[in-house]
Design a protein around this motif. Structure first.
Motif, PDB file in Angstrom:
ATOM      1  N   UNK A  57     -16.600  52.014  -6.366  1.00  0.00           N
ATOM      2  CA  UNK A  57     -17.184  52.587  -5.149  1.00  0.00           C
ATOM      3  C   UNK A  57     -18.592  52.031  -4.923  1.00  0.00           C
ATOM      4  N   UNK A  58     -19.311  51.816  -6.024  1.00  0.00           N
ATOM      5  CA  UNK A  58     -20.665  51.276  -5.909  1.00  0.00           C
ATOM      6  C   UNK A  58     -20.639  49.837  -5.362  1.00  0.00           C
ATOM      7  N   UNK A  59     -19.698  49.043  -5.861  1.00  0.00           N
ATOM      8  CA  UNK A  59     -19.580  47.663  -5.362  1.00  0.00           C
ATOM      9  C   UNK A  59     -19.288  47.683  -3.861  1.00  0.00           C
ATOM     10  N   UNK A  60     -18.376  48.582  -3.465  1.00  0.00           N
ATOM     11  CA  UNK A  60     -18.034  48.692  -2.041  1.00  0.00           C
ATOM     12  C   UNK A  60     -19.270  49.026  -1.212  1.00  0.00           C
ATOM     13  N   UNK A  61     -19.994  50.059  -1.653  1.00  0.00           N
ATOM     14  CA  UNK A  61     -21.162  50.521  -0.893  1.00  0.00           C
ATOM     15  C   UNK A  61     -22.247  49.450  -0.863  1.00  0.00           C
ATOM     16  N   UNK A  62     -22.535  48.860  -2.014  1.00  0.00           N
ATOM     17  CA  UNK A  62     -23.644  47.894  -2.068  1.00  0.00           C
ATOM     18  C   UNK A  62     -23.328  46.608  -1.304  1.00  0.00           C
TER      19      UNK A  62
END
Ligand SMILES: [Zn+2]
Ligand SMILES: [Zn+2]
Length: 249
Positions: A192-197
Protein backbone atom coordinates in the motif's frame (compact mmCIF):
# COMPACT_ATOMS: atom_id res chain seq x y z
CA UNK A 1 -8.23 -17.66 -11.42
CA UNK A 2 -4.76 -19.22 -11.09
CA UNK A 3 -2.17 -17.09 -9.30
CA UNK A 4 0.47 -17.59 -11.98
CA UNK A 5 -1.99 -16.38 -14.60
CA UNK A 6 -2.87 -13.33 -12.51
CA UNK A 7 0.79 -12.48 -12.22
CA UNK A 8 1.44 -12.84 -15.97
CA UNK A 9 -1.64 -10.80 -16.89
CA UNK A 10 -0.67 -8.06 -14.46
CA UNK A 11 2.90 -7.83 -15.72
CA UNK A 12 1.62 -7.53 -19.29
CA UNK A 13 -0.98 -4.91 -18.32
CA UNK A 14 1.68 -2.84 -16.53
CA UNK A 15 3.46 -2.42 -19.86
CA UNK A 16 0.35 -1.01 -21.56
CA UNK A 17 -0.85 2.59 -21.36
CA UNK A 18 -3.33 3.64 -18.65
CA UNK A 19 -4.49 1.98 -15.44
CA UNK A 20 -3.61 -1.77 -15.46
CA UNK A 21 -6.67 -2.75 -13.41
CA UNK A 22 -9.07 -0.84 -15.70
CA UNK A 23 -7.46 -2.70 -18.60
CA UNK A 24 -7.68 -6.14 -16.97
CA UNK A 25 -11.30 -5.57 -16.00
CA UNK A 26 -12.17 -4.49 -19.53
CA UNK A 27 -10.32 -7.56 -20.91
CA UNK A 28 -12.29 -9.91 -18.63
CA UNK A 29 -15.59 -8.29 -19.65
CA UNK A 30 -14.70 -8.46 -23.32
CA UNK A 31 -13.74 -12.14 -23.02
CA UNK A 32 -17.12 -12.87 -21.44
CA UNK A 33 -19.02 -10.95 -24.12
CA UNK A 34 -17.09 -12.70 -26.91
CA UNK A 35 -17.75 -16.16 -25.50
CA UNK A 36 -21.42 -15.23 -24.97
CA UNK A 37 -21.76 -14.24 -28.60
CA UNK A 38 -19.75 -17.18 -29.91
CA UNK A 39 -21.49 -20.02 -28.10
CA UNK A 40 -23.63 -19.09 -25.09
CA UNK A 41 -26.57 -17.16 -26.50
CA UNK A 42 -28.76 -20.28 -26.20
CA UNK A 43 -27.11 -21.68 -23.05
CA UNK A 44 -29.84 -22.12 -20.36
CA UNK A 45 -27.73 -20.87 -17.42
CA UNK A 46 -26.47 -17.81 -19.32
CA UNK A 47 -30.01 -17.05 -20.42
CA UNK A 48 -31.46 -17.38 -16.92
CA UNK A 49 -28.83 -14.93 -15.63
CA UNK A 50 -29.62 -12.53 -18.46
CA UNK A 51 -33.32 -12.66 -17.64
CA UNK A 52 -32.77 -12.39 -13.85
CA UNK A 53 -30.85 -9.14 -14.37
CA UNK A 54 -33.37 -7.95 -17.00
CA UNK A 55 -30.58 -7.67 -19.56
CA UNK A 56 -27.24 -6.06 -18.96
CA UNK A 57 -26.47 -2.63 -17.53
CA UNK A 58 -26.77 0.24 -20.00
CA UNK A 59 -23.07 0.30 -20.85
CA UNK A 60 -22.83 -3.45 -21.50
CA UNK A 61 -26.12 -3.59 -23.39
CA UNK A 62 -24.55 -1.35 -26.00
CA UNK A 63 -21.19 -3.09 -25.89
CA UNK A 64 -22.73 -6.53 -26.55
CA UNK A 65 -25.02 -5.25 -29.32
CA UNK A 66 -22.38 -3.21 -31.13
CA UNK A 67 -19.70 -5.88 -30.81
CA UNK A 68 -21.95 -8.49 -32.38
CA UNK A 69 -22.81 -6.19 -35.25
CA UNK A 70 -19.16 -5.32 -35.78
CA UNK A 71 -17.65 -8.82 -35.47
CA UNK A 72 -20.44 -11.02 -36.83
CA UNK A 73 -22.02 -8.66 -39.33
CA UNK A 74 -25.50 -9.62 -38.09
CA UNK A 75 -27.45 -9.17 -34.88
CA UNK A 76 -28.90 -12.65 -34.53
CA UNK A 77 -27.73 -13.11 -30.92
CA UNK A 78 -29.14 -9.71 -30.00
CA UNK A 79 -32.44 -10.63 -31.65
CA UNK A 80 -32.64 -13.97 -29.77
CA UNK A 81 -31.74 -12.51 -26.37
CA UNK A 82 -33.97 -9.47 -26.57
CA UNK A 83 -36.99 -11.30 -27.98
CA UNK A 84 -36.97 -13.40 -24.80
CA UNK A 85 -36.33 -10.39 -22.57
CA UNK A 86 -39.07 -8.39 -24.26
CA UNK A 87 -41.59 -11.12 -23.48
CA UNK A 88 -40.50 -11.13 -19.84
CA UNK A 89 -40.51 -7.33 -19.44
CA UNK A 90 -43.93 -7.07 -21.10
CA UNK A 91 -45.28 -9.70 -18.69
CA UNK A 92 -43.82 -7.84 -15.70
CA UNK A 93 -45.31 -4.56 -16.91
CA UNK A 94 -48.71 -6.20 -17.27
CA UNK A 95 -48.41 -7.44 -13.67
CA UNK A 96 -47.65 -3.87 -12.65
CA UNK A 97 -50.69 -2.44 -14.42
CA UNK A 98 -52.85 -5.09 -12.69
CA UNK A 99 -51.70 -3.72 -9.35
CA UNK A 100 -52.76 -0.21 -10.32
CA UNK A 101 -56.18 1.30 -9.73
CA UNK A 102 -55.61 2.23 -6.11
CA UNK A 103 -58.44 4.77 -6.20
CA UNK A 104 -60.91 2.08 -7.29
CA UNK A 105 -60.09 -0.21 -4.39
CA UNK A 106 -62.84 -0.83 -1.77
CA UNK A 107 -62.97 1.80 0.98
CA UNK A 108 -61.75 -0.57 3.66
CA UNK A 109 -58.57 -1.31 1.72
CA UNK A 110 -57.86 2.37 1.19
CA UNK A 111 -58.61 2.99 4.86
CA UNK A 112 -55.71 0.64 5.73
CA UNK A 113 -53.31 3.11 4.11
CA UNK A 114 -54.10 5.55 6.93
CA UNK A 115 -51.92 3.24 9.05
CA UNK A 116 -49.33 2.52 6.33
CA UNK A 117 -49.32 5.72 4.28
CA UNK A 118 -45.81 5.14 2.87
CA UNK A 119 -47.03 2.03 1.07
CA UNK A 120 -49.50 4.07 -0.98
CA UNK A 121 -47.42 7.15 -1.72
CA UNK A 122 -45.31 5.77 -4.53
CA UNK A 123 -46.27 3.51 -7.38
CA UNK A 124 -43.01 1.57 -7.15
CA UNK A 125 -42.66 -0.82 -10.06
CA UNK A 126 -41.06 -3.67 -8.15
CA UNK A 127 -41.78 -5.95 -11.10
CA UNK A 128 -39.12 -4.10 -13.10
CA UNK A 129 -36.40 -4.39 -10.46
CA UNK A 130 -33.65 -6.83 -11.57
CA UNK A 131 -33.06 -9.77 -9.25
CA UNK A 132 -29.31 -9.82 -9.92
CA UNK A 133 -26.76 -7.29 -11.20
CA UNK A 134 -25.46 -7.24 -14.78
CA UNK A 135 -23.49 -10.45 -15.38
CA UNK A 136 -20.77 -8.68 -17.37
CA UNK A 137 -20.26 -6.23 -14.50
CA UNK A 138 -20.05 -9.18 -12.07
CA UNK A 139 -17.35 -10.84 -14.18
CA UNK A 140 -15.46 -7.53 -14.38
CA UNK A 141 -15.75 -6.93 -10.62
CA UNK A 142 -14.35 -10.38 -9.87
CA UNK A 143 -11.37 -9.88 -12.19
CA UNK A 144 -10.80 -6.40 -10.80
CA UNK A 145 -10.75 -7.58 -7.18
CA UNK A 146 -8.47 -10.57 -7.87
CA UNK A 147 -5.96 -8.48 -9.80
CA UNK A 148 -5.98 -5.67 -7.24
CA UNK A 149 -5.25 -8.08 -4.38
CA UNK A 150 -2.50 -9.71 -6.39
CA UNK A 151 -1.00 -6.34 -7.27
CA UNK A 152 -0.79 -5.23 -3.64
CA UNK A 153 0.63 -8.56 -2.57
CA UNK A 154 3.21 -8.38 -5.35
CA UNK A 155 4.21 -4.85 -4.30
CA UNK A 156 4.52 -5.96 -0.68
CA UNK A 157 6.84 -8.87 -1.62
CA UNK A 158 10.52 -8.49 -0.73
CA UNK A 159 11.68 -9.02 -4.35
CA UNK A 160 11.60 -5.62 -5.96
CA UNK A 161 11.16 -6.51 -9.63
CA UNK A 162 7.38 -6.18 -9.36
CA UNK A 163 7.75 -2.77 -7.73
CA UNK A 164 10.03 -1.64 -10.52
CA UNK A 165 7.50 -2.82 -13.13
CA UNK A 166 4.75 -0.91 -11.31
CA UNK A 167 6.80 2.28 -10.96
CA UNK A 168 7.57 2.20 -14.69
CA UNK A 169 3.86 1.85 -15.54
CA UNK A 170 1.19 4.56 -15.81
CA UNK A 171 -0.10 3.44 -12.37
CA UNK A 172 -3.61 3.00 -11.02
CA UNK A 173 -6.46 5.40 -11.66
CA UNK A 174 -7.92 7.14 -8.59
CA UNK A 175 -10.87 4.73 -8.39
CA UNK A 176 -8.66 1.65 -8.35
CA UNK A 177 -6.13 3.27 -6.04
CA UNK A 178 -8.95 3.86 -3.56
CA UNK A 179 -10.22 0.29 -3.92
CA UNK A 180 -6.73 -1.14 -3.68
CA UNK A 181 -5.88 0.79 -0.53
CA UNK A 182 -9.25 -0.09 0.99
CA UNK A 183 -8.70 -3.82 0.47
CA UNK A 184 -5.10 -3.85 1.78
CA UNK A 185 -4.51 -5.57 5.13
CA UNK A 186 -1.75 -4.90 7.68
CA UNK A 187 0.42 -7.56 6.03
CA UNK A 188 0.13 -5.65 2.76
CA UNK A 189 1.23 -2.34 4.27
CA UNK A 190 4.46 -2.21 2.27
CA UNK A 191 2.48 -2.73 -0.94
CA UNK A 192 0.00 0.00 0.00
CA UNK A 193 2.91 2.32 0.76
CA UNK A 194 4.47 1.71 -2.67
CA UNK A 195 1.10 2.47 -4.27
CA UNK A 196 0.64 5.69 -2.32
CA UNK A 197 4.20 6.94 -2.71
CA UNK A 198 4.53 6.23 -6.42
CA UNK A 199 1.14 7.93 -6.97
CA UNK A 200 2.40 10.98 -5.08
CA UNK A 201 5.44 11.17 -7.37
CA UNK A 202 3.26 10.81 -10.44
CA UNK A 203 0.87 13.51 -9.22
CA UNK A 204 3.72 15.93 -8.55
CA UNK A 205 4.89 15.56 -12.18
CA UNK A 206 1.33 15.79 -13.44
CA UNK A 207 0.66 18.98 -11.51
CA UNK A 208 3.82 20.58 -12.86
CA UNK A 209 3.07 19.52 -16.45
CA UNK A 210 -0.50 20.82 -16.23
CA UNK A 211 0.76 24.14 -14.92
CA UNK A 212 3.36 24.43 -17.67
CA UNK A 213 0.78 23.44 -20.29
CA UNK A 214 -1.34 26.40 -19.20
CA UNK A 215 1.59 28.80 -18.99
CA UNK A 216 2.79 27.94 -22.50
CA UNK A 217 -0.70 28.60 -23.81
CA UNK A 218 -0.52 32.20 -22.67
CA UNK A 219 0.39 34.83 -25.26
CA UNK A 220 3.69 35.81 -23.65
CA UNK A 221 5.13 32.27 -23.58
CA UNK A 222 3.49 30.75 -26.67
CA UNK A 223 6.86 30.47 -28.46
CA UNK A 224 8.21 28.04 -25.79
CA UNK A 225 8.01 24.44 -26.99
CA UNK A 226 6.00 21.97 -24.92
CA UNK A 227 7.69 18.81 -23.66
CA UNK A 228 6.05 15.45 -24.56
CA UNK A 229 4.92 15.16 -20.93
CA UNK A 230 3.22 18.57 -21.06
CA UNK A 231 1.54 17.81 -24.39
CA UNK A 232 -0.12 14.71 -22.93
CA UNK A 233 -0.68 16.01 -19.39
CA UNK A 234 -4.43 16.40 -20.10
CA UNK A 235 -4.63 12.71 -21.09
CA UNK A 236 -2.78 11.58 -17.96
CA UNK A 237 -5.17 13.68 -15.86
CA UNK A 238 -8.21 12.12 -17.55
CA UNK A 239 -6.80 8.62 -17.10
CA UNK A 240 -6.06 9.17 -13.43
CA UNK A 241 -9.43 10.71 -12.58
CA UNK A 242 -11.60 8.88 -15.10
CA UNK A 243 -9.83 5.52 -15.57
CA UNK A 244 -9.18 4.12 -19.02
CA UNK A 245 -11.67 5.33 -21.60
CA UNK A 246 -13.67 2.85 -23.67
CA UNK A 247 -11.51 3.58 -26.69
CA UNK A 248 -8.25 2.87 -24.87
CA UNK A 249 -8.63 -0.86 -24.24
ZN1 LIG B 1 -8.47 1.93 -13.10
ZN1 LIG C 1 -22.63 -4.15 -16.81
Amino acid sequence: MKRSLLSVDLRLALKEPGCPICRLRADAELRYIRSLLWEFVNDPLTRSRFIASLGYCREHTWQVGLLEKEKFGSSLGTAILYEHLTLVVSGRLKDYTRRMGWARRPWWKRWLYVFWPWSARRLAARELTPETPCRVCQIGERAEQAHLEWLIRGLAAPEHDFRDAYRASDGLCLYHLRRGLASATREDEDGARVLAESTLQRLATLEQDLREYQRKHSWDYRHEAQTPGEQLAWLRALRFYGGNGQTET
